[in-house]
Design a protein around this motif. Sequence first.
Motif, PDB file in Angstrom:
ATOM      1  N   THR A  80      -1.480   1.160   6.419  1.00 56.47           N
ATOM      2  CA  THR A  80      -1.289   2.521   6.913  1.00 56.47           C
ATOM      3  C   THR A  80      -0.844   2.425   8.364  1.00 56.47           C
ATOM      4  OG1 THR A  80      -3.488   2.899   7.858  1.00 56.47           O
ATOM      5  CG2 THR A  80      -3.242   3.269   5.475  1.00 56.47           C
ATOM      6  N   HIS A 104       2.887  -2.545   0.468  1.00 59.30           N
ATOM      7  CA  HIS A 104       3.185  -1.114   0.478  1.00 59.30           C
ATOM      8  C   HIS A 104       2.717  -0.474   1.773  1.00 59.30           C
ATOM      9  CE1 HIS A 104       2.924  -2.235  -3.765  1.00 59.30           C
ATOM     10  NE2 HIS A 104       3.758  -1.234  -3.990  1.00 59.30           N
ATOM     11  N   ILE A 106      -2.055  -2.842   0.916  1.00 58.84           N
ATOM     12  CA  ILE A 106      -1.677  -1.544   1.461  1.00 58.84           C
ATOM     13  C   ILE A 106      -1.863  -1.530   2.968  1.00 58.84           C
ATOM     14  CG2 ILE A 106      -2.115   0.941   1.353  1.00 58.84           C
ATOM     15  CD1 ILE A 106      -1.206  -0.315  -1.335  1.00 58.84           C
ATOM     16  N   ILE A 130       1.424   3.229   3.047  1.00 55.75           N
ATOM     17  CA  ILE A 130       0.954   4.541   2.611  1.00 55.75           C
ATOM     18  C   ILE A 130       0.407   5.249   3.849  1.00 55.75           C
ATOM     19  CG2 ILE A 130      -0.688   5.806   1.152  1.00 55.75           C
ATOM     20  CD1 ILE A 130       1.262   4.238  -0.533  1.00 55.75           C
TER      21      ILE A 130
END
Length: 99
Positions: free
Chosen positions: A18, A74, A16, A76
């Motif tokens: 950000t 991903h 993940i 996020i």
Amino acid sequence: TMGGGAGISVHGHFRIATENTLFAMPECGLGLFTDVGATHFLTHEVEYELGVYMALTGARIKAGTLVEVGLATHFIPSHQLEQLESRLSDVSWGARDPD
């Protein structure tokens, strides 16, 4: 994620990123070589020859590029991390899906 943490995290199924994520191998900027794990993923797993560039220069890579080249699976937004954590805690890890 930087240095040894990068060598550990790149092998996860879910990586993940950000808007605050910064990925680097800072030892390269000091003239040192990456460890064997980082050398492998920088030269075999990263698209567009970016890994070789990172290994030679110690460049730092932000979230959008990480997703684009496959080092992050991903993206996020950081304000949604708590919701993601909650949803992941509801997952039955290792269980088989019913037919």
